[in-house]
Design an enzyme around this catalytic site. Structure first.
Site, short mmCIF file in Angstrom:
data_model
loop_
_atom_site.label_atom_id
_atom_site.label_comp_id
_atom_site.label_asym_id
_atom_site.label_seq_id
_atom_site.Cartn_x
_atom_site.Cartn_y
_atom_site.Cartn_z
N ALA A 21 8.51 22.90 -8.69
CA ALA A 21 7.94 24.14 -9.16
C ALA A 21 8.24 25.31 -8.20
CB ALA A 21 6.70 23.84 -9.80
N PRO A 30 4.88 30.53 -12.45
CA PRO A 30 3.81 30.07 -11.40
C PRO A 30 4.03 28.38 -11.27
CG PRO A 30 2.85 30.63 -13.63
CD PRO A 30 4.25 31.04 -13.60
N ILE A 102 11.23 22.29 -15.54
CA ILE A 102 11.84 22.30 -17.05
C ILE A 102 12.40 23.63 -17.59
CG2 ILE A 102 10.18 20.35 -17.50
CD1 ILE A 102 8.16 22.48 -18.79
N ASP A 103 12.70 24.48 -16.65
CA ASP A 103 12.79 25.97 -16.91
C ASP A 103 14.37 26.24 -17.09
OD1 ASP A 103 13.88 26.15 -14.27
OD2 ASP A 103 11.68 26.56 -13.47
N CYS A 126 12.97 17.15 -33.45
CA CYS A 126 12.01 16.91 -34.58
C CYS A 126 11.66 15.34 -34.51
CB CYS A 126 12.47 16.91 -36.06
SG CYS A 126 11.58 16.07 -37.49
N CYS A 129 13.15 13.32 -37.86
CA CYS A 129 14.71 13.30 -38.32
C CYS A 129 15.66 13.40 -36.95
CB CYS A 129 14.92 14.49 -39.42
SG CYS A 129 15.07 16.00 -38.85
N THR A 187 8.36 21.55 -3.62
CA THR A 187 7.28 20.36 -4.53
C THR A 187 6.25 20.09 -3.55
OG1 THR A 187 7.54 18.35 -5.43
CG2 THR A 187 9.22 18.60 -3.59
N SER A 188 4.99 19.71 -4.10
CA SER A 188 3.97 19.06 -3.29
C SER A 188 4.01 17.82 -3.15
CB SER A 188 2.76 19.54 -4.17
OG SER A 188 2.75 18.72 -5.53
P1 NAD Z 1 3.67 21.71 -7.33
O1 NAD Z 1 3.09 22.91 -8.17
O2 NAD Z 1 2.73 20.38 -7.37
O3 NAD Z 1 3.97 22.35 -6.12
C1 NAD Z 1 4.62 23.13 -5.74
C2 NAD Z 1 4.95 23.28 -4.28
O4 NAD Z 1 5.67 24.31 -3.74
C3 NAD Z 1 3.58 23.69 -3.57
O5 NAD Z 1 3.54 22.74 -2.42
C4 NAD Z 1 3.65 25.34 -3.03
O6 NAD Z 1 3.14 25.45 -1.64
C5 NAD Z 1 5.29 24.99 -2.86
N1 NAD Z 1 5.91 26.44 -2.99
C6 NAD Z 1 5.41 27.24 -4.12
N2 NAD Z 1 6.29 28.37 -4.24
C7 NAD Z 1 7.23 27.99 -2.82
C8 NAD Z 1 8.48 28.86 -2.57
N3 NAD Z 1 8.67 30.19 -2.94
N4 NAD Z 1 9.11 28.30 -1.66
C9 NAD Z 1 8.87 27.08 -1.00
N5 NAD Z 1 7.45 26.37 -1.57
C10 NAD Z 1 7.33 26.87 -2.52
O7 NAD Z 1 4.97 21.46 -8.13
P2 NAD Z 1 5.74 20.13 -8.24
O8 NAD Z 1 5.72 19.45 -7.01
O9 NAD Z 1 7.01 20.54 -8.83
O10 NAD Z 1 4.95 19.21 -9.45
C11 NAD Z 1 4.46 19.76 -10.60
C12 NAD Z 1 5.02 19.45 -11.83
O11 NAD Z 1 4.74 20.46 -12.53
C13 NAD Z 1 6.22 19.09 -11.78
O12 NAD Z 1 6.51 18.04 -12.60
C14 NAD Z 1 7.21 20.04 -12.68
O13 NAD Z 1 7.96 19.63 -13.86
C15 NAD Z 1 6.10 20.74 -13.35
N6 NAD Z 1 6.10 22.21 -13.39
C16 NAD Z 1 7.28 22.87 -13.72
C17 NAD Z 1 7.58 24.34 -13.86
C18 NAD Z 1 8.91 24.99 -13.78
O14 NAD Z 1 9.76 24.44 -14.78
N7 NAD Z 1 9.24 25.91 -13.12
C19 NAD Z 1 6.35 24.97 -13.31
C20 NAD Z 1 5.18 24.44 -13.06
C21 NAD Z 1 5.10 23.08 -12.98
#
Ligand code: NAD
Length: 235
Positions: A21, A30, A102-103, A126, A129, A187-188
């Protein structure tokens, strides 16, 4: 640090990117766990509960209210990170983008080989179907989106308690296993099984770029604490 990354990128024609994310926060979407992320916004239930399969089945109306309000950003545009990755793919340097997002912003930036572990808001089907619906059609209706056949339309996103697509998973694994440089960013590394993919990397150029610490920091060959868009635009 940036110089080291620059050198590895210049020398490689087998880079694989694995993101979450945080890759899209600079596009105004966000994430979940930053202090301004979705987990800290006011809602009756935590996002992890609303975005579960059980909740979707039992409270579809509330699910879709949250889904439309918090997960869909139709005006978001790719940022410098999405654009740089697309550029590397065109130059033959990058093999694949594996994303938890997912964006659809990687595709909007022009990336071709995008493996969406958690699906996409741009595909909706759907449940009765199987008819396909675009995002716009989900946005244009209120409440529970309903097919012309009367069935419920489900976004093709992987909810908590649901399994990942095995084909996407095995292709992702394959890319990671054979990658020369693996860049993990935004990613966290808290959501499994996606986060577990990292253990299949056997190379010695693991680059971790994240704003905040992750459980994998000690495994990184190069750790850059910062914003992914800002970092990649320096390359
Ligand atoms: P997360 O929210 O758990 O972690 C995001 C991480 O990214 C955090 O550690 C944060 O410190 C870091 N971060 C934020 N902005 C940053 C930047 N500009 N540069 C570098 N690091 C940055 O996200 P995750 O690990 O992807 O897991 C959350 C789940 O939520 C995923 O499965 C995802 O599919 C979903 N999600 C997707 C979206 C999207 O599609 N954009 C948005 C929110 C959540």
């Amino acid at each position: 640090m940036i110089d080291q990354l620059k050198q590895w990128v210049q020398q490689s024609d087998n880079i694989v990117f694995f993101g979450g994310a945080g890759v899209s926060t600079e596009s105004g979407i966000p994430d979940f766990r930053s202090t301004d992320g979705l987990y800290y916004q006011e809602y009756q239930y935590p996002p992890e509960t609303i975005l579960s399969h059980t909740f979707y089945e039992e409270n579809p109306l509330e699910f879709f209210r949250f889904y439309r309000n918090k997960l869909i950003y139709p005006d978001a545009k790719p940022n410098a990170a999405h654009n740089k990755l697309s550029e590397w793919e065109k130059q033959g340097k990058l093999k694949a983008v594996i994303t938890q997002n997912i964006d659809g912003l990687h595709q909007m930036a022009g990336s071709k080989e995008v493996l969406e572990l958690h699906g996409s808001i741009h595909r909706n089907y759907c449940e009765s179907c199987g008819k396909f619906y675009r995002l716009q059609e989900i946005m244009d209706c209120d409440g529970i989106p309903t097919c012309s056949c009367g069935g419920r339309i489900k976004p093709d996103v992987v909810l908590y308690e649901e399994g990942l697509d095995s084909n996407i998973l095995s292709r992702s694994l394959n890319y990671i296993r054979h990658a020369d440089v693996l860049i993990v960013a935004g990613t966290s590394l808290a959501v499994y099984p996606a986060a577990g993919l990292l253990q299949y990397y056997t190379g010695n150029h693991l680059v971790l770029i994240n704003k905040t610490p992750t459980p994998y920091d000690a495994n990184a060959d190069l750790l850059i604490q910062g914003k992914i868009g800002e970092v990649l635009s320096q390359l």
